[in-house]
Write a protein that holds these residues in place. Sequence first.
Motif, mmCIF file in Angstrom:
data_model
loop_
_atom_site.group_PDB
_atom_site.id
_atom_site.type_symbol
_atom_site.label_atom_id
_atom_site.label_comp_id
_atom_site.label_asym_id
_atom_site.label_seq_id
_atom_site.Cartn_x
_atom_site.Cartn_y
_atom_site.Cartn_z
ATOM 1 N N CYS A 164 15.656 -76.029 68.321
ATOM 2 C CA CYS A 164 16.149 -76.837 67.211
ATOM 3 C C CYS A 164 17.066 -76.002 66.317
ATOM 4 C CB CYS A 164 14.983 -77.374 66.380
ATOM 5 S SG CYS A 164 13.885 -78.473 67.288
ATOM 6 N N THR A 165 17.805 -76.702 65.488
ATOM 7 C CA THR A 165 18.711 -76.054 64.552
ATOM 8 C C THR A 165 18.514 -76.643 63.168
ATOM 9 O OG1 THR A 165 20.372 -75.628 66.257
ATOM 10 C CG2 THR A 165 21.112 -75.566 63.971
ATOM 11 N N LEU A 166 18.290 -75.787 62.195
ATOM 12 C CA LEU A 166 18.228 -76.177 60.792
ATOM 13 C C LEU A 166 19.593 -75.918 60.176
ATOM 14 C CD1 LEU A 166 16.319 -77.006 58.353
ATOM 15 C CD2 LEU A 166 16.285 -74.548 57.840
ATOM 16 N N SER A 167 20.199 -76.940 59.613
ATOM 17 C CA SER A 167 21.503 -76.776 58.962
ATOM 18 C C SER A 167 21.408 -77.225 57.514
ATOM 19 C CB SER A 167 22.580 -77.572 59.699
ATOM 20 O OG SER A 167 22.248 -78.942 59.767
ATOM 21 N N PHE A 168 22.208 -76.599 56.654
ATOM 22 C CA PHE A 168 22.169 -76.909 55.223
ATOM 23 C C PHE A 168 23.372 -76.273 54.531
ATOM 24 C CE2 PHE A 168 19.850 -73.068 56.144
ATOM 25 C CZ PHE A 168 20.245 -72.172 55.160
ATOM 26 N N TRP A 169 23.634 -76.747 53.326
ATOM 27 C CA TRP A 169 24.650 -76.166 52.462
ATOM 28 C C TRP A 169 23.944 -75.483 51.293
ATOM 29 C CZ3 TRP A 169 30.098 -76.711 52.952
ATOM 30 C CH2 TRP A 169 30.515 -77.492 54.046
ATOM 31 N N ALA A 170 24.488 -74.373 50.828
ATOM 32 C CA ALA A 170 23.861 -73.659 49.719
ATOM 33 C C ALA A 170 24.921 -72.943 48.887
ATOM 34 C CB ALA A 170 22.844 -72.647 50.234
ATOM 35 N N LYS A 171 24.614 -72.767 47.621
ATOM 36 C CA LYS A 171 25.405 -71.891 46.760
ATOM 37 C C LYS A 171 24.477 -71.285 45.715
ATOM 38 C CE LYS A 171 27.196 -74.924 43.080
ATOM 39 N NZ LYS A 171 28.441 -75.357 42.393
ATOM 40 N N THR A 172 24.840 -70.098 45.228
ATOM 41 C CA THR A 172 23.988 -69.379 44.293
ATOM 42 C C THR A 172 24.820 -68.483 43.387
ATOM 43 O OG1 THR A 172 22.127 -67.835 44.101
ATOM 44 C CG2 THR A 172 23.633 -67.483 45.936
ATOM 45 N N THR A 173 24.222 -68.134 42.268
ATOM 46 C CA THR A 173 24.843 -67.155 41.381
ATOM 47 C C THR A 173 24.693 -65.737 41.918
ATOM 48 O OG1 THR A 173 22.732 -67.073 40.213
ATOM 49 C CG2 THR A 173 24.438 -68.500 39.282
ATOM 50 N N THR A 174 23.780 -65.561 42.874
ATOM 51 C CA THR A 174 23.366 -64.217 43.264
ATOM 52 C C THR A 174 23.516 -64.013 44.764
ATOM 53 O OG1 THR A 174 21.701 -64.412 41.501
ATOM 54 C CG2 THR A 174 21.512 -62.521 42.991
ATOM 55 N N ALA B 194 21.662 -78.388 49.684
ATOM 56 C CA ALA B 194 21.928 -79.806 49.946
ATOM 57 C C ALA B 194 22.158 -80.014 51.438
ATOM 58 C CB ALA B 194 23.148 -80.280 49.162
ATOM 59 N N GLY B 195 22.139 -81.281 51.851
ATOM 60 C CA GLY B 195 22.465 -81.632 53.232
ATOM 61 C C GLY B 195 21.589 -80.959 54.257
ATOM 62 N N VAL B 196 20.275 -80.895 53.987
ATOM 63 C CA VAL B 196 19.352 -80.198 54.888
ATOM 64 C C VAL B 196 18.973 -81.113 56.054
ATOM 65 C CG1 VAL B 196 17.146 -79.004 55.080
ATOM 66 C CG2 VAL B 196 18.439 -78.911 52.933
ATOM 67 N N MET B 197 19.057 -80.610 57.270
ATOM 68 C CA MET B 197 18.664 -81.393 58.435
ATOM 69 C C MET B 197 18.152 -80.478 59.540
ATOM 70 S SD MET B 197 20.718 -84.389 60.493
ATOM 71 C CE MET B 197 21.853 -83.291 61.346
ATOM 72 N N LEU B 198 17.068 -80.895 60.175
ATOM 73 C CA LEU B 198 16.519 -80.199 61.336
ATOM 74 C C LEU B 198 16.704 -81.103 62.540
ATOM 75 C CD1 LEU B 198 14.876 -77.764 62.460
ATOM 76 C CD2 LEU B 198 12.809 -79.118 61.994
ATOM 77 N N ASN B 199 17.525 -80.662 63.494
ATOM 78 C CA ASN B 199 17.806 -81.498 64.667
ATOM 79 C C ASN B 199 17.515 -80.747 65.954
ATOM 80 O OD1 ASN B 199 20.737 -80.320 63.812
ATOM 81 N ND2 ASN B 199 20.616 -80.490 66.037
ATOM 82 N N GLU B 200 17.249 -81.496 66.997
ATOM 83 C CA GLU B 200 17.043 -80.908 68.312
ATOM 84 C C GLU B 200 18.368 -80.380 68.840
ATOM 85 O OE1 GLU B 200 15.535 -82.195 72.801
ATOM 86 O OE2 GLU B 200 15.261 -83.566 71.101
ATOM 87 N N GLY B 201 18.317 -79.237 69.512
ATOM 88 C CA GLY B 201 19.518 -78.653 70.110
ATOM 89 C C GLY B 201 19.867 -77.321 69.494
ATOM 90 N N GLY B 202 20.727 -76.603 70.172
ATOM 91 C CA GLY B 202 21.103 -75.268 69.737
ATOM 92 C C GLY B 202 22.236 -75.199 68.751
ATOM 93 N N VAL B 203 22.806 -76.344 68.396
ATOM 94 C CA VAL B 203 23.895 -76.378 67.407
ATOM 95 C C VAL B 203 23.568 -77.434 66.364
ATOM 96 C CG1 VAL B 203 25.647 -75.580 69.023
ATOM 97 C CG2 VAL B 203 25.216 -78.036 68.775
ATOM 98 N N ALA B 204 24.158 -77.271 65.186
ATOM 99 C CA ALA B 204 23.920 -78.218 64.101
ATOM 100 C C ALA B 204 24.625 -79.534 64.383
ATOM 101 C CB ALA B 204 24.410 -77.633 62.781
ATOM 102 N N ALA B 205 23.888 -80.631 64.266
ATOM 103 C CA ALA B 205 24.471 -81.955 64.430
ATOM 104 C C ALA B 205 25.042 -82.422 63.096
ATOM 105 C CB ALA B 205 23.406 -82.935 64.921
ATOM 106 N N PRO B 206 25.964 -83.390 63.118
ATOM 107 C CA PRO B 206 26.461 -83.949 61.860
ATOM 108 C C PRO B 206 25.309 -84.508 61.039
ATOM 109 C CG PRO B 206 27.825 -84.650 63.698
ATOM 110 C CD PRO B 206 26.631 -83.972 64.294
ATOM 111 N N PHE B 207 25.368 -84.329 59.738
ATOM 112 C CA PHE B 207 24.273 -84.763 58.875
ATOM 113 C C PHE B 207 24.107 -86.279 58.926
ATOM 114 C CE2 PHE B 207 22.578 -86.286 54.826
ATOM 115 C CZ PHE B 207 21.404 -85.561 54.753
ATOM 116 N N SER B 208 22.855 -86.714 58.993
ATOM 117 C CA SER B 208 22.563 -88.143 58.960
ATOM 118 C C SER B 208 21.212 -88.349 58.306
ATOM 119 C CB SER B 208 22.552 -88.732 60.376
ATOM 120 O OG SER B 208 21.517 -88.146 61.151
ATOM 121 N N LEU B 209 21.011 -89.511 57.712
ATOM 122 C CA LEU B 209 19.740 -89.863 57.107
ATOM 123 C C LEU B 209 18.755 -90.289 58.182
ATOM 124 C CD1 LEU B 209 21.081 -91.946 54.081
ATOM 125 C CD2 LEU B 209 20.264 -89.601 54.029
ATOM 126 N N MET B 210 17.464 -90.251 57.855
ATOM 127 C CA MET B 210 16.456 -90.709 58.811
ATOM 128 C C MET B 210 16.589 -92.195 59.063
ATOM 129 S SD MET B 210 12.952 -88.660 57.908
ATOM 130 C CE MET B 210 12.087 -89.476 59.236
#
Length: 214
Positions: A28-38, A137-153
């Motif tokens: 599986c692949t966990l994909s997400f967007w993130a930003k931080t001050t640090t 934001a945009g957190v998704m765990l999908n089956e497969g070795g690459v991140a799939a386009p984000f989608s709602l359940m």
Amino acid sequence: TTPAVGDYATLFQPVEGKFFAPLRNRKCTLSFWAKTTTPGTYGVSFRNGTFARAYVGSFTITQASTWSQYSISVDFSQDSIGAYNYDTNVGLYVSFTMMSGSSFQNATTNSFINGNFIAPTSQTNLVSTVGNFMRIAGVMLNEGGVAAPFSLMGANPQDELLIAQRYFRPMWMLPGTASSTSNFIFGAPLNPPMRAAPTISATGPLNTQGNASY
């Protein structure tokens, strides 16, 4: 603050066992967007419902206050001894670590290990300075070795609402009956059915209308 050995700060999502079951023996692949001050290295962990098995990964942010997308691969078929729930209990915890003391750090990463670990030894301390933040934001765990386009359940907002109502729902304007001078009985249909028998809490005063005496 500087963390003590048993301190930690995480943002985590429990995944119901019935939703985790189809992914149990899959890469599986966990994909997400993130930003931080640090900028720095932050842990991402996958743990079973009892925190007895852990897979620790990490992602590195190099530029402050800039949204970037990240992905982490995990092959659950490689965990041949971990015990996971496949029912309505927690099957998997997915955690983003903002700070971790040494008790929850492990030098072994990208591999399943025994214990409750959430961060690599290179974990950045996000809480070192007042005002630091991380947004995800945009957190998704999908089956497969690459991140799939984000989608709602769900296919639409109404489906999303039904999914959420399995875990929590507010209720008001409930019909009921005064069964005595000190008891009031009311009920509401739980449709869709909730994940488990719910814990009920009341907020504010109870007001009754009609012929009820309370």
